[in-house]
Design a protein around this motif. Structure first.
Motif, PDB file in Angstrom:
ATOM      1  N   PRO A   1     194.277  -4.846   6.553  1.00 46.93           N
ATOM      2  CA  PRO A   1     193.696  -3.504   6.696  1.00 46.93           C
ATOM      3  C   PRO A   1     193.449  -3.098   8.145  1.00 46.93           C
ATOM      4  CG  PRO A   1     192.642  -4.676   4.893  1.00 46.93           C
ATOM      5  CD  PRO A   1     193.532  -5.662   5.574  1.00 46.93           C
ATOM      6  N   ALA A   2     193.024  -4.030   8.998  1.00 40.38           N
ATOM      7  CA  ALA A   2     192.753  -3.679  10.394  1.00 40.38           C
ATOM      8  C   ALA A   2     194.026  -3.257  11.115  1.00 40.38           C
ATOM      9  CB  ALA A   2     192.106  -4.857  11.115  1.00 40.38           C
ATOM     10  N   ASP A   3     195.157  -3.899  10.798  1.00 45.30           N
ATOM     11  CA  ASP A   3     196.427  -3.541  11.434  1.00 45.30           C
ATOM     12  C   ASP A   3     196.852  -2.121  11.048  1.00 45.30           C
ATOM     13  OD1 ASP A   3     196.885  -6.206  12.601  1.00 45.30           O
ATOM     14  OD2 ASP A   3     197.119  -6.836  10.517  1.00 45.30           O
ATOM     15  N   PHE A   4     196.655  -1.769   9.779  1.00 49.28           N
ATOM     16  CA  PHE A   4     196.984  -0.418   9.345  1.00 49.28           C
ATOM     17  C   PHE A   4     196.076   0.608  10.013  1.00 49.28           C
ATOM     18  CE2 PHE A   4     199.262  -2.603   6.001  1.00 49.28           C
ATOM     19  CZ  PHE A   4     200.320  -1.748   5.723  1.00 49.28           C
ATOM     20  N   ALA A   5     194.793   0.294  10.109  1.00 51.93           N
ATOM     21  CA  ALA A   5     193.865   1.247  10.718  1.00 51.93           C
ATOM     22  C   ALA A   5     194.255   1.547  12.157  1.00 51.93           C
ATOM     23  CB  ALA A   5     192.439   0.700  10.642  1.00 51.93           C
ATOM     24  N   ARG A   6     194.626   0.513  12.918  1.00 48.25           N
ATOM     25  CA  ARG A   6     195.022   0.735  14.314  1.00 48.25           C
ATOM     26  C   ARG A   6     196.282   1.592  14.401  1.00 48.25           C
ATOM     27  NH1 ARG A   6     193.161  -4.677  14.930  1.00 48.25           N
ATOM     28  NH2 ARG A   6     195.232  -5.476  14.393  1.00 48.25           N
TER      29      ARG A   6
ATOM     30  N   ALA B   1     192.817  12.468  12.557  1.00 47.67           N
ATOM     31  CA  ALA B   1     192.411  12.160  11.181  1.00 47.67           C
ATOM     32  C   ALA B   1     191.443  10.983  11.158  1.00 47.67           C
ATOM     33  CB  ALA B   1     193.637  11.839  10.330  1.00 47.67           C
ATOM     34  N   THR B   2     190.629  10.917  10.119  1.00 38.77           N
ATOM     35  CA  THR B   2     189.803   9.729   9.915  1.00 38.77           C
ATOM     36  C   THR B   2     190.657   8.653   9.255  1.00 38.77           C
ATOM     37  OG1 THR B   2     189.044  10.511   7.756  1.00 38.77           O
ATOM     38  CG2 THR B   2     187.693  11.072   9.659  1.00 38.77           C
ATOM     39  N   ALA B   3     190.360   7.404   9.562  1.00 38.00           N
ATOM     40  CA  ALA B   3     191.104   6.275   9.001  1.00 38.00           C
ATOM     41  C   ALA B   3     190.226   5.570   7.975  1.00 38.00           C
ATOM     42  CB  ALA B   3     191.518   5.307  10.103  1.00 38.00           C
ATOM     43  N   ALA B   4     190.772   5.394   6.779  1.00 38.00           N
ATOM     44  CA  ALA B   4     190.034   4.704   5.719  1.00 38.00           C
ATOM     45  C   ALA B   4     190.467   3.253   5.654  1.00 38.00           C
ATOM     46  CB  ALA B   4     190.275   5.379   4.373  1.00 38.00           C
TER      47      ALA B   4
END
Length: 550
Positions: A332-337, A346-349
């Protein structure tokens, strides 16, 4: 066929070959007791060639499973001191299963957080408690017996024929704790071989009731605000939604989920429709962080900027036990970055796209995103009307736990519906061409009915109590389509939610919903009909009160 067997102060309700309620002195001490077979994808084998015998204090079911691969017999006997259950399964042909034997369901009321004595197979005992917060892993293992109280009624349960363990079924929105066999640490699926015989026995002993505190629930708190209603969409459910459908739905957000190779035309059209209808757009990617730039390019063609973006790798759609390692590859952290770089406005979920269970077991670091999300399904373990309505008892705890996991981040809930959007526990969802009440299917026959509307009202009310900022209750089309009474209920919720929150006009324990200065939307999630403002409200039904409440 539903029957009730009584002996003294003990009463057992039996429906479709399983105990669905065991009460002593008027107190529910067990919510369920059944002998079941689960297939390799955790679907439940239906009983075939059923023969039931009912006596004054006893019940016998003889049946077959999986086309005669397994022959089964279960016996329930009610006594003045409790209940005896015996099961025998005879295998006639090889069959892969994940579970074969008894499952016991403990109610939540009077049990959550209560002291519990555990007896292990070696005779040793352990003092612990039923979980108060939802436990991600098995709270109790290696069980041969349990002893506790439910609202002053002593309960002792003994198990023979297999080693049992317990899980917190609130993870899947079930309103129960479950004691089951066999331990999940053992290999699965496992094969039942021809000639193999499984024999098990569960004995429930109850004592005289002692004084106990109040068991009724108080009035629900008035939420500070109401969540925005969202609709979920994905290409597998049909063409991109049109602006007219979205504009009249009552929704304020469209949650569009796409995978690799499904973007271009569908996503651009969905984004344009959401924008034209005045809805915000949340894009959910199932793929790789490296897909983020291409995703941004596709959305640029529509001229629409998403309000929220999130992503997850396909491997994260599968469930795992808390002690198991995370899936290899991007997390999930890799996708958020990657998504923050591609969509700076945009906000990142962060979170999981499946059930709360997976969020609870693979808790993300909330700081990796601006919002935390997950979804729910009501028919993971039991698809009966009663079980689905009982999820209203567990949803507040689920969303409150989500709120704690999210920390200071807002909670934006993905699709919360009766049906199951994806199957984290097996290879696929179950097909349902006959429109039956089946577990683990996306094709639930109640979708679009008053029953689904009542469920949506209960889910929305629980999300409001937890302070969620958004919840998806249906879809524009496909198996989760907002149609009929469900569409009406969503529009009614949106209309009432546009007002100032107020207390519910009734405080009956099984009535849930929302109220504002614009009216109220209420649902009955109990087992008995009730009367609200002079109007009859049967179980699994909902209504709108138009008058304002002071």
């Amino acid at each position: 066929m539903e029957v009730t067997l009584e002996q003294g102060q003990v009463a057992a309700r039996i429906d479709d070959g399983a105990v669905t309620r065991l009460a002593a002195h008027g107190v529910e001490v067990l919510r369920g007791l059944a002998c079941i077979l689960r297939d390799a994808d955790w679907g439940t084998y239906a009983a075939e060639d059923v023969q039931d015998e009912v006596g004054a204090t006893g019940f016998i079911r003889r049946c077959r499973y999986a086309g005669g691969a397994v022959e089964g017999e279960v016996r329930f006997t009610v006594t003045a001191g409790g209940l005896d259950a015996e099961a025998r399964l005879i295998c006639h042909a090889p069959l892969d299963v994940n579970r074969a034997g008894f499952v016991v369901l403990h109610p939540l009321s009077g049990v959550e957080g209560a002291p519990l004595t555990v007896r292990h197979p070696d005779g040793s005992t352990e003092e612990t408690r039923f979980p108060q917060e939802i436990a991600p892993a098995q709270p109790v293992r290696d069980i041969a017996g349990l002893a506790h109280e439910v609202h002053g009624v002593p309960v002792e349960i003994s198990f023979k024929g297999e080693v049992f363990e317990m899980e917190d079924q609130r993870n899947w929105t079930d309103a129960s704790f479950k004691t089951y066999c066999r331990p999940l640490s053992l290999p699965r699926p496992f094969m039942l071989r021809p000639g193999e015989v499984i024999r098990q026995r569960v004995r429930v002993a109850v004592g005289a009731r002692r004084a106990a505190g109040q068991t009724g629930a108080g009035a629900a708190a008035v939420p500070a605000r109401f969540p925005a209603i969202a609709l979920a969409a994905e290409p597998a459910w049909g063409p991109a939604p049109d602006a007219g459908t979205l504009a009249g739905s009552g929704a304020r957000m469209l949650q569009a989920r796409v995978g690799v190779g499904e973007w271009d035309d569908w996503l651009a059209a969905a984004a344009w429709a959401a924008d034209a209808a005045g809805l915000g757009l949340a894009v959910e990617l199932v793929g790789d962080p490296g897909d983020a730039p291409r995703l941004a390019a596709v959305l640029a063609t529509s001229g629409v900027r998403p309000r929220r973006v999130s992503g997850i790798a396909p491997a994260w759609l599968a469930s795992r036990q808390p002690e198991e390692p995370c899936p290899p590859g991007p997390g999930p952290a890799d996708f958020a970055r990657a998504l923050r770089a591609a969509f700076p406005d945009a906000t990142a979920a962060t979170g999981l796209y499946t059930c709360f269970t997976e969020l609870n077991r693979s808790r993300p670091d909330p700081s990796h995103g601006d919002v935390v999300s997950h979804g729910t399904a009501a028919i993971v373990h039991d698809a009966s009307d009663a079980a689905v309505l009982q999820t209203a008892e567990a949803l507040p705890a689920v969303f409150a736990s989500s709120r704690r996991i999210a920390g200071d981040r807002p909670l934006a809930l993905n699709l919360c519906a009766i049906g199951m959007r994806s199957n984290p526990y097996g290879a696929a969802l179950r097909p349902n061409p006959q429109g039956q009440r089946l577990t683990m299917t996306d094709r639930d026959p109640r979708q679009g009915t008053d029953f689904a509307a009542a469920f949506a009202v209960a889910a929305y009310a629980a999300a409001a109590q937890a302070g969620a900022e958004e919840i998806a209750l249906a879809a524009p089309s496909g198996p989760f389509a907002a149609q009929g009474p469900l569409a009406d209920a969503i529009r009614a919720l949106a209309a009432v939610a546009a007002g100032t929150p107020r207390a519910l006009p009734v405080t009956a324990p099984d009535i849930t919903g929302i109220a504002s200065d614009r009216g109220a939307v209420l649902a009955n999630t109990g087992e008995a009909p009730t009367t609200v403002a002079g109007r009859s409200l049967p179980p699994g039904q909902w209504l709108v009160l138009d008058e304002a409440f002071a």
